[in-house]
Design an enzyme around this catalytic site. Structure first.
Site, mmCIF file in Angstrom:
data_model
loop_
_atom_site.group_PDB
_atom_site.id
_atom_site.type_symbol
_atom_site.label_atom_id
_atom_site.label_comp_id
_atom_site.label_asym_id
_atom_site.label_seq_id
_atom_site.Cartn_x
_atom_site.Cartn_y
_atom_site.Cartn_z
ATOM 1 N N ASP A 56 0.825 -1.208 0.000
ATOM 2 C CA ASP A 56 0.000 0.000 0.000
ATOM 3 C C ASP A 56 0.859 1.258 0.000
ATOM 4 O O ASP A 56 0.466 2.277 -0.574
ATOM 5 C CB ASP A 56 -0.988 0.004 1.175
ATOM 6 C CG ASP A 56 -2.260 0.775 0.829
ATOM 7 O OD1 ASP A 56 -2.802 0.554 -0.262
ATOM 8 O OD2 ASP A 56 -2.695 1.616 1.638
ATOM 9 N N GLU A 98 0.214 10.987 5.198
ATOM 10 C CA GLU A 98 0.082 9.527 5.109
ATOM 11 C C GLU A 98 1.416 8.858 4.765
ATOM 12 O O GLU A 98 1.757 7.806 5.310
ATOM 13 C CB GLU A 98 -0.961 9.199 4.035
ATOM 14 C CG GLU A 98 -1.464 7.782 4.073
ATOM 15 C CD GLU A 98 -2.710 7.639 3.210
ATOM 16 O OE1 GLU A 98 -3.676 8.404 3.449
ATOM 17 O OE2 GLU A 98 -2.710 6.810 2.295
ATOM 18 N N GLU A 150 -11.072 6.207 -2.730
ATOM 19 C CA GLU A 150 -11.097 6.636 -1.331
ATOM 20 C C GLU A 150 -12.252 5.986 -0.566
ATOM 21 O O GLU A 150 -12.098 5.568 0.586
ATOM 22 C CB GLU A 150 -11.222 8.164 -1.249
ATOM 23 C CG GLU A 150 -10.098 8.936 -1.925
ATOM 24 C CD GLU A 150 -8.766 8.866 -1.190
ATOM 25 O OE1 GLU A 150 -8.403 7.767 -0.708
ATOM 26 O OE2 GLU A 150 -8.079 9.903 -1.103
ATOM 27 N N GLU A 220 -9.519 -2.963 -6.414
ATOM 28 C CA GLU A 220 -9.472 -3.007 -4.942
ATOM 29 C C GLU A 220 -9.604 -4.450 -4.445
ATOM 30 O O GLU A 220 -8.889 -4.864 -3.538
ATOM 31 C CB GLU A 220 -10.566 -2.123 -4.335
ATOM 32 C CG GLU A 220 -10.314 -0.618 -4.494
ATOM 33 C CD GLU A 220 -9.143 -0.092 -3.666
ATOM 34 O OE1 GLU A 220 -8.714 -0.759 -2.717
ATOM 35 O OE2 GLU A 220 -8.648 1.002 -4.004
#
Ligand SMILES: Cc1ncc(CNC=O)c(N)n1
Length: 231
Positions: A56, A98, A150, A220
């Site tokens: 990620d 992040e 998101e 995803e």
């Protein structure tokens, strides 16, 4: 219900909700994936979590230029572009934070950022983002994809924070990154922007935006599968 909540519900109903109802099977597949359900019930394999964490980080590095490209597309739109830009820019600011979070979190799990090699599902997803960065891709399509990317994380990680979730203490901070209320509001703002542009889109544009949404959901699912060593 308080007025603010009702307003939020009304503004939310639009093309996006229609599409989520139409594609609820794949949406649920992306937002209630066994990887997430494993975090929520505390049975997640920590090696899968570490794989996800490292992959990620690479994804987010590729995601930042994509968000920048959406910002450029927003700027080129004359219609309401300054409010859109504010929302997208706030997302970019969070991404800066992040990246720092990944840099401080990974050593705790024995994950060395310099050693991570992108896996196929990740590469495929990043290539998809790169294609969306093309100036030929319309803003409406790109903002719909951004919202979907998101929203999947928001819905997934919020599930791990619900009452009754048995999320392990050491994973809570990760879940709070994307499951917190501020991120939920950011996703709602993106959804409103996407709905506003979809409302005035041609049928051709609607078809492209819906396809982009579906591709995001598939990527995803592929990303979660990869984290569990299933791809
Ligand atoms: C694979 C994937 N999808 C969505 C997100 C959430 N966006 C930014 O953090 C993410 N981090 N990773």
């Amino acid at each position: 219900m308080e007025v603010g909540k009702i307003r939020e519900e009304v503004e939310k109903s639009g093309m996006i909700d229609t599409w989520l109802r139409k594609h609820s099977l794949i949406y649920t597949g992306a937002t209630r994936h066994p990887f997430i359900l494993g975090i929520r019930d505390g049975t997640v394999d920590l090696s899968a979590f570490k794989t996800w964490l490292g992959q990620d980080y690479l994804f987010v590095r590729a995601f930042i230029p994509f968000v920048a490209s959406v910002l450029i597309k927003a700027w080129k739109e004359s219609y309401n572009s300054s409010t859109d830009m504010e929302v997208i820019l706030s997302g970019m600011a969070s991404l800066n934070e992040e990246i720092s979070w990944f840099r401080s979190e990974t050593p705790k799990w024995g994950v060395q950022l310099s050693d991570i090699v992108p896996q196929k599902a990740n590469q495929d997803y990043c290539r998809f983002l790169e294609n969306l960065m093309s100036p030929d891709v319309e803003y409406t399509v790109a903002i719909t994809a951004l919202w979907a990317i998101e929203a999947v994380y928001q819905a997934s990680f919020a599930l791990c924070l619900e009452d009754g979730a048995k999320t392990p203490a050491e994973l809570r901070q990760t879940c709070e990154r994307w499951g917190n209320d501020g991120f939920r509001q950011y996703c709602n703002s993106l959804q409103q922007i996407a709905n506003r542009h979809l409302q005035k889109a041609s049928n051709d544009l609607l078809t492209k935006a819906e396809a982009a949404l579906l591709r995001v959901l598939e990527h995803e699912v592929g990303f979660w599968n990869m984290s569990r060593g299933e791809a």
